[in-house]
Motif scaffolding. Structure first.
Motif, PDB file in Angstrom:
ATOM      1  N   PHE A   1       0.843  -1.203   0.000  1.00  0.00           N
ATOM      2  CA  PHE A   1       0.000   0.000   0.000  1.00  0.00           C
ATOM      3  C   PHE A   1       0.876   1.251   0.000  1.00  0.00           C
ATOM      4  CE2 PHE A   1      -2.460  -3.437   1.790  1.00  0.00           C
ATOM      5  CZ  PHE A   1      -3.660  -3.320   1.104  1.00  0.00           C
ATOM      6  N   PRO A   2       1.465   1.567  -1.161  1.00  0.00           N
ATOM      7  CA  PRO A   2       2.443   2.659  -1.234  1.00  0.00           C
ATOM      8  C   PRO A   2       1.869   4.055  -1.019  1.00  0.00           C
ATOM      9  CG  PRO A   2       1.973   1.801  -3.422  1.00  0.00           C
ATOM     10  CD  PRO A   2       1.319   0.867  -2.445  1.00  0.00           C
ATOM     11  N   ASP A   3       0.550   4.190  -0.985  1.00  0.00           N
ATOM     12  CA  ASP A   3      -0.039   5.503  -0.734  1.00  0.00           C
ATOM     13  C   ASP A   3      -0.024   5.860   0.755  1.00  0.00           C
ATOM     14  OD1 ASP A   3      -0.529   5.873  -3.411  1.00  0.00           O
ATOM     15  OD2 ASP A   3      -2.604   5.157  -3.311  1.00  0.00           O
ATOM     16  N   LEU A   4       0.201   4.881   1.601  1.00  0.00           N
ATOM     17  CA  LEU A   4       0.290   5.143   3.032  1.00  0.00           C
ATOM     18  C   LEU A   4       1.691   5.639   3.384  1.00  0.00           C
ATOM     19  CD1 LEU A   4      -1.547   2.006   4.507  1.00  0.00           C
ATOM     20  CD2 LEU A   4      -2.508   4.256   3.966  1.00  0.00           C
ATOM     21  N   SER A   5       1.781   6.429   4.430  1.00  0.00           N
ATOM     22  CA  SER A   5       3.070   6.981   4.868  1.00  0.00           C
ATOM     23  C   SER A   5       3.691   6.061   5.922  1.00  0.00           C
ATOM     24  CB  SER A   5       2.867   8.382   5.447  1.00  0.00           C
ATOM     25  OG  SER A   5       4.067   8.890   5.977  1.00  0.00           O
ATOM     26  N   PHE A   6       4.967   5.718   5.710  1.00  0.00           N
ATOM     27  CA  PHE A   6       5.678   4.812   6.612  1.00  0.00           C
ATOM     28  C   PHE A   6       7.006   5.397   7.037  1.00  0.00           C
ATOM     29  CE2 PHE A   6       2.646   1.821   5.085  1.00  0.00           C
ATOM     30  CZ  PHE A   6       2.552   0.855   6.075  1.00  0.00           C
ATOM     31  N   ASN A   7       7.381   5.097   8.281  1.00  0.00           N
ATOM     32  CA  ASN A   7       8.679   5.454   8.832  1.00  0.00           C
ATOM     33  C   ASN A   7       9.301   4.173   9.384  1.00  0.00           C
ATOM     34  OD1 ASN A   7       8.499   8.646   8.922  1.00  0.00           O
ATOM     35  ND2 ASN A   7       6.539   7.831   9.644  1.00  0.00           N
ATOM     36  N   LEU A   8      10.406   3.759   8.794  1.00  0.00           N
ATOM     37  CA  LEU A   8      11.075   2.530   9.198  1.00  0.00           C
ATOM     38  C   LEU A   8      12.318   2.880   9.991  1.00  0.00           C
ATOM     39  CD1 LEU A   8      10.938   0.632   5.755  1.00  0.00           C
ATOM     40  CD2 LEU A   8       9.153   0.788   7.518  1.00  0.00           C
ATOM     41  N   VAL A   9      12.408   2.399  11.212  1.00  0.00           N
ATOM     42  CA  VAL A   9      13.527   2.720  12.101  1.00  0.00           C
ATOM     43  C   VAL A   9      14.388   1.478  12.294  1.00  0.00           C
ATOM     44  CG1 VAL A   9      14.217   3.606  14.347  1.00  0.00           C
ATOM     45  CG2 VAL A   9      12.090   4.419  13.288  1.00  0.00           C
ATOM     46  N   GLU A  10      15.665   1.590  11.957  1.00  0.00           N
ATOM     47  CA  GLU A  10      16.594   0.470  12.060  1.00  0.00           C
ATOM     48  C   GLU A  10      17.998   1.018  12.298  1.00  0.00           C
ATOM     49  OE1 GLU A  10      18.522  -2.725  12.503  1.00  0.00           O
ATOM     50  OE2 GLU A  10      16.366  -2.958  12.144  1.00  0.00           O
ATOM     51  N   SER A  11      18.717   0.453  13.260  1.00  0.00           N
ATOM     52  CA  SER A  11      20.030   0.992  13.614  1.00  0.00           C
ATOM     53  C   SER A  11      21.194   0.239  12.974  1.00  0.00           C
ATOM     54  CB  SER A  11      20.203   0.979  15.136  1.00  0.00           C
ATOM     55  OG  SER A  11      20.141  -0.347  15.648  1.00  0.00           O
ATOM     56  N   ARG A  12      20.984  -0.992  12.498  1.00  0.00           N
ATOM     57  CA  ARG A  12      22.073  -1.780  11.935  1.00  0.00           C
ATOM     58  C   ARG A  12      22.338  -1.367  10.491  1.00  0.00           C
ATOM     59  NH1 ARG A  12      19.244  -7.259  13.900  1.00  0.00           N
ATOM     60  NH2 ARG A  12      17.484  -5.895  13.391  1.00  0.00           N
ATOM     61  N   LYS A  13      23.591  -0.991  10.205  1.00  0.00           N
ATOM     62  CA  LYS A  13      23.914  -0.334   8.940  1.00  0.00           C
ATOM     63  C   LYS A  13      23.573  -1.174   7.716  1.00  0.00           C
ATOM     64  CE  LYS A  13      27.531   2.713  10.728  1.00  0.00           C
ATOM     65  NZ  LYS A  13      28.974   3.102  10.646  1.00  0.00           N
ATOM     66  N   ARG A  14      23.898  -2.455   7.745  1.00  0.00           N
ATOM     67  CA  ARG A  14      23.640  -3.292   6.570  1.00  0.00           C
ATOM     68  C   ARG A  14      22.144  -3.450   6.331  1.00  0.00           C
ATOM     69  NH1 ARG A  14      26.849  -8.732   6.150  1.00  0.00           N
ATOM     70  NH2 ARG A  14      26.183  -8.481   3.976  1.00  0.00           N
ATOM     71  N   ARG A  15      21.393  -3.497   7.379  1.00  0.00           N
ATOM     72  CA  ARG A  15      19.944  -3.605   7.217  1.00  0.00           C
ATOM     73  C   ARG A  15      19.333  -2.273   6.801  1.00  0.00           C
ATOM     74  NH1 ARG A  15      17.714  -8.545  10.898  1.00  0.00           N
ATOM     75  NH2 ARG A  15      19.534  -9.870  10.565  1.00  0.00           N
ATOM     76  N   VAL A  16      19.905  -1.194   7.265  1.00  0.00           N
ATOM     77  CA  VAL A  16      19.470   0.120   6.783  1.00  0.00           C
ATOM     78  C   VAL A  16      19.680   0.211   5.274  1.00  0.00           C
ATOM     79  CG1 VAL A  16      19.937   2.601   6.865  1.00  0.00           C
ATOM     80  CG2 VAL A  16      19.855   1.284   8.989  1.00  0.00           C
ATOM     81  N   ALA A  17      20.835  -0.230   4.819  1.00  0.00           N
ATOM     82  CA  ALA A  17      21.127  -0.193   3.382  1.00  0.00           C
ATOM     83  C   ALA A  17      20.142  -1.070   2.611  1.00  0.00           C
ATOM     84  CB  ALA A  17      22.561  -0.645   3.127  1.00  0.00           C
ATOM     85  N   TRP A  18      19.815  -2.237   3.153  1.00  0.00           N
ATOM     86  CA  TRP A  18      18.834  -3.127   2.518  1.00  0.00           C
ATOM     87  C   TRP A  18      17.467  -2.450   2.429  1.00  0.00           C
ATOM     88  CZ3 TRP A  18      16.500  -6.854  -0.028  1.00  0.00           C
ATOM     89  CH2 TRP A  18      15.264  -7.342   0.397  1.00  0.00           C
ATOM     90  N   LEU A  19      16.997  -1.902   3.546  1.00  0.00           N
ATOM     91  CA  LEU A  19      15.697  -1.243   3.561  1.00  0.00           C
ATOM     92  C   LEU A  19      15.648  -0.092   2.559  1.00  0.00           C
ATOM     93  CD1 LEU A  19      15.171  -1.111   7.427  1.00  0.00           C
ATOM     94  CD2 LEU A  19      13.898  -2.557   5.837  1.00  0.00           C
TER      95      LEU A  19
END
Length: 208
Positions: free
Chosen positions: A89-107
């Motif tokens: 549902f790309p019309d919804l607004s999302f905030n994804l919080v992640e501290s691990r660098k490799r996973r941040v890059a993936w997200l």
């Protein structure tokens, strides 16, 4: 109860339109590729990916009005549940919080791949994310319930929906909370695991 990949796929198709299902199929492919580079999810779970990750994430939509936004997903990791719902549902607004660098890059790479303009990735510990009112707070395997509520209450309003998959510990974790918390939250049965629960509530929790 969803008991197979076929049932999980059908469950998702009932919630999403065909273009969303196509995007989720592409996400599954990307997840499998990236899992060979970093351990995002267990390899065994990829054999049941629609049930274990996609339907498991999308079932949260059954507990909140579909148009509700913005969401904040705490400790997004591999992208469940927040990124999966954002892709569907790309019309919804999302905030994804992640501290691990490799996973941040993936997200961030997945957000860019699908051009999810309403989805923002915060590469930071939650404590360092600026407070803002959220309509949905979700988290899967982020922290024990007491700590989760304490860290994230500042994002809540009287109208905020809390959608917290807690697996087999859901009922026990909620039972250990003060009466004021138990009065605000309850446990719903997971659709994808007969032994798992989702802690659900609405409002601003009375935490210190």
């Amino acid at each position: 109860m969803i008991a197979s990949e076929e049932e999980a796929r059908s469950f998702c198709e009932a919630l999403c339109d065909p273009p969303a299902i196509a995007r989720l199929e592409r996400f599954i492919h990307l997840l499998g590729e990236e899992n060979e580079q970093q351990n995002l999810v267990s390899s065994a779970s990829l054999h049941h990916v629609w049930q274990r990750h996609i339907a498991d994430s999308l079932q949260l939509l059954l507990h909140v009005p579909r148009e509700t936004s913005p969401w904040i997903d705490l400790g997004s990791g591999a992208g469940m549940p927040g990124l999966v719902v954002a892709i569907a549902f790309p019309d919804l607004s999302f905030n994804l919080v992640e501290s691990r660098k490799r996973r941040v890059a993936w997200l961030q790479g997945v957000v860019d791949h699908f051009d999810l303009q309403q989805c923002r990735v915060y590469g930071s510990r939650l404590e360092n994310v600026e407070s803002a009112p959220m309509q949905v707070i979700c988290a899967r395997a982020f922290a024990p319930l007491e700590k989760l509520l304490s860290l994230s209450a500042r994002f809540s309003t009287p109208d905020t929906h809390w959608l917290l998959p807690k697996g087999r510990s859901a009922a026990q974790e909620l039972a250990e909370q003060p009466e004021s918390i138990r009065a605000t939250f309850h446990v719903e049965q997971s659709r994808t695991d007969c032994e798992a629960g989702i802690v659900i509530g609405k409002g601003r929790p009375p935490v210190r």
